[in-house]
Design a protein around this motif. Structure first.
Motif, mmCIF file in Angstrom:
data_model
loop_
_atom_site.group_PDB
_atom_site.id
_atom_site.type_symbol
_atom_site.label_atom_id
_atom_site.label_comp_id
_atom_site.label_asym_id
_atom_site.label_seq_id
_atom_site.Cartn_x
_atom_site.Cartn_y
_atom_site.Cartn_z
ATOM 1 N N THR A 101 0.688 -1.296 0.120
ATOM 2 C CA THR A 101 -0.038 0.007 -0.136
ATOM 3 C C THR A 101 0.984 1.217 0.102
ATOM 4 O OG1 THR A 101 -1.750 -1.067 1.389
ATOM 5 C CG2 THR A 101 -1.893 1.318 1.316
ATOM 6 N N ALA A 102 0.630 2.257 -0.842
ATOM 7 C CA ALA A 102 1.256 3.301 -0.756
ATOM 8 C C ALA A 102 1.209 4.225 0.575
ATOM 9 C CB ALA A 102 0.818 4.458 -2.147
ATOM 10 N N GLY A 103 2.368 4.770 0.854
ATOM 11 C CA GLY A 103 2.319 5.659 2.047
ATOM 12 C C GLY A 103 2.488 4.781 3.274
ATOM 13 N N THR A 104 2.710 3.638 3.142
ATOM 14 C CA THR A 104 3.158 2.472 4.259
ATOM 15 C C THR A 104 4.503 2.113 4.334
ATOM 16 O OG1 THR A 104 0.864 1.758 4.376
ATOM 17 C CG2 THR A 104 2.416 0.298 5.384
ATOM 18 N N TRP A 105 5.117 2.260 5.402
ATOM 19 C CA TRP A 105 6.765 1.675 5.487
ATOM 20 C C TRP A 105 6.458 0.258 5.592
ATOM 21 C CZ3 TRP A 105 11.235 3.785 5.084
ATOM 22 C CH2 TRP A 105 11.422 5.401 5.241
ATOM 23 N N TYR A 106 7.485 -0.487 4.838
ATOM 24 C CA TYR A 106 7.641 -1.783 4.646
ATOM 25 C C TYR A 106 9.021 -2.228 4.987
ATOM 26 C CZ TYR A 106 3.213 -2.370 2.644
ATOM 27 O OH TYR A 106 1.722 -2.152 2.433
ATOM 28 N N TYR A 107 9.063 -3.346 5.915
ATOM 29 C CA TYR A 107 10.603 -3.803 6.038
ATOM 30 C C TYR A 107 10.798 -5.058 4.760
ATOM 31 C CZ TYR A 107 14.119 -6.411 8.590
ATOM 32 O OH TYR A 107 15.560 -7.076 8.828
ATOM 33 N N LEU A 108 11.948 -4.980 4.213
ATOM 34 C CA LEU A 108 12.261 -5.980 3.019
ATOM 35 C C LEU A 108 13.470 -6.523 3.687
ATOM 36 C CD1 LEU A 108 11.408 -3.931 0.117
ATOM 37 C CD2 LEU A 108 9.795 -5.295 1.274
ATOM 38 N N ALA A 109 13.497 -7.974 3.347
ATOM 39 C CA ALA A 109 14.812 -8.746 3.865
ATOM 40 C C ALA A 109 15.038 -9.934 3.097
ATOM 41 C CB ALA A 109 14.842 -9.044 5.478
ATOM 42 N N PHE A 110 16.274 -9.963 2.683
ATOM 43 C CA PHE A 110 16.825 -10.962 1.770
ATOM 44 C C PHE A 110 17.872 -11.873 2.714
ATOM 45 C CE2 PHE A 110 20.136 -12.671 -0.962
ATOM 46 C CZ PHE A 110 19.337 -13.730 -1.762
ATOM 47 N N THR A 111 17.558 -13.128 2.948
ATOM 48 C CA THR A 111 18.812 -13.886 3.223
ATOM 49 C C THR A 111 19.035 -15.034 2.384
ATOM 50 O OG1 THR A 111 17.414 -15.460 4.446
ATOM 51 C CG2 THR A 111 17.868 -13.564 5.509
ATOM 52 N N TYR A 112 20.414 -15.482 2.414
ATOM 53 C CA TYR A 112 20.600 -16.800 1.476
ATOM 54 C C TYR A 112 21.739 -17.620 2.372
ATOM 55 C CZ TYR A 112 21.869 -20.144 -2.083
ATOM 56 O OH TYR A 112 22.060 -21.143 -2.793
ATOM 57 N N GLY A 113 21.574 -18.841 2.405
ATOM 58 C CA GLY A 113 22.297 -19.616 3.323
ATOM 59 C C GLY A 113 21.939 -21.249 2.906
ATOM 60 N N ASN A 114 22.973 -22.139 3.097
ATOM 61 C CA ASN A 114 22.734 -23.428 2.906
ATOM 62 C C ASN A 114 21.949 -23.895 1.692
ATOM 63 O OD1 ASN A 114 24.141 -24.097 5.537
ATOM 64 N ND2 ASN A 114 22.293 -23.424 6.562
#
Length: 241
Positions: free
Chosen positions: A162-175
């Motif tokens: 949604t526009a105007g909302t803060w979002y946390y985006l995370a990428f992880t990689y392992g194994n």
């Protein structure tokens, strides 16, 4: 029981509780923002880049400041505090440190989209066969995720935002597995895409709004030279720098 004896027993219990708290906290280091000393970030092993993005692109932990292709301004962060985010309307922001290109690794940031637009939002990647690196891509009104080695990898369906909302985006990689997380401020964090497949970081810098005239803000960019667990990612999501 005599008052003096009772007081000694209480002090012994208090000392025991303080000792236990110290033991449980052992191994975590606190870093305080000099402008917001009430907020506390736990620095876990492997943290190699941290950009608070308090109106600038300076690195708090790491080796290189970020750069922009055009104008950026200080913005309001997810807690409503002025000067605690970086905002653009038509600029690309780049972070050239090789510390963002680790395998295994974790990269995360907060983003707010003032308007929705199609294009790459947050990536260390390049368009070759099956993609290389990772990418969060917006295609109004959702976000899709891609990762790969150039010869294998995976991509997700789009998740609505949604526009105007803060979002946390995370990428992880392992194994041998990639995980993508998305969570809105004040809401819950979800592992929205998890897939087994090869991954190879791209030689390009970490980029926000690559070739997209985005009206958006970013905050609190961090990178680890290891894969964070789901619980660690959630703890970072709940931390306000």
């Amino acid at each position: 029981m005599r008052p003096a004896t009772l007081m000694r027993n209480r002090l012994k219990k208090l000392f025991a509780l303080l000792t236990l708290a110290t033991v449980l906290h052992c191994g975590n280091t606190g870093v305080y923002d000099e402008a917001l000393t009430t907020y506390y970030r736990v620095v876990r092993p492997g943290l190699n880049e941290w950009y608070p993005l308090n109106g600038n692109l300076s690195s708090r932990i790491g080796s290189a400041d970020g750069s922009a292709t055009g104008t950026y301004t200080a913005g309001i962060n997810r807690a409503g505090e002025s000067g605690k985010a970086v905002c653009v309307t038509a600029s690309e922001i780049n972070f050239a440190s090789a510390n963002f290109r680790t395998n295994p690794g974790t990269v995360s940031a907060w983003l707010k989209f003032n308007t929705t637009a199609s294009g790459s939002l947050f990536q260390n990647g390049s368009e070759i066969t099956l993609y290389q690196g990772f990418r969060f891509r917006q295609n109004s009104p959702g976000i899709g995720m891609h990762y790969g080695s150039g010869g294998g990898g995976g991509s997700s369906a789009y998740n609505d935002v949604t526009a105007g909302t803060w979002y946390y985006l995370a990428f992880t990689y392992g194994n041998g597995r990639a995980n993508f997380y998305i969570g809105s401020y004040g809401g819950s964090l979800s592992n929205v895409f998890s897939s087994a497949g090869p991954y190879a970081p791209s030689a390009f810098p970490l980029r926000f709004f690559n070739a997209v005239a985005a009206d958006a803000c970013i905050d609190d960019l961090v990178s680890y030279g290891r894969e964070l667990s789901a619980d660690e990612v959630k703890e970072n999501f709940l931390t306000l720098e």
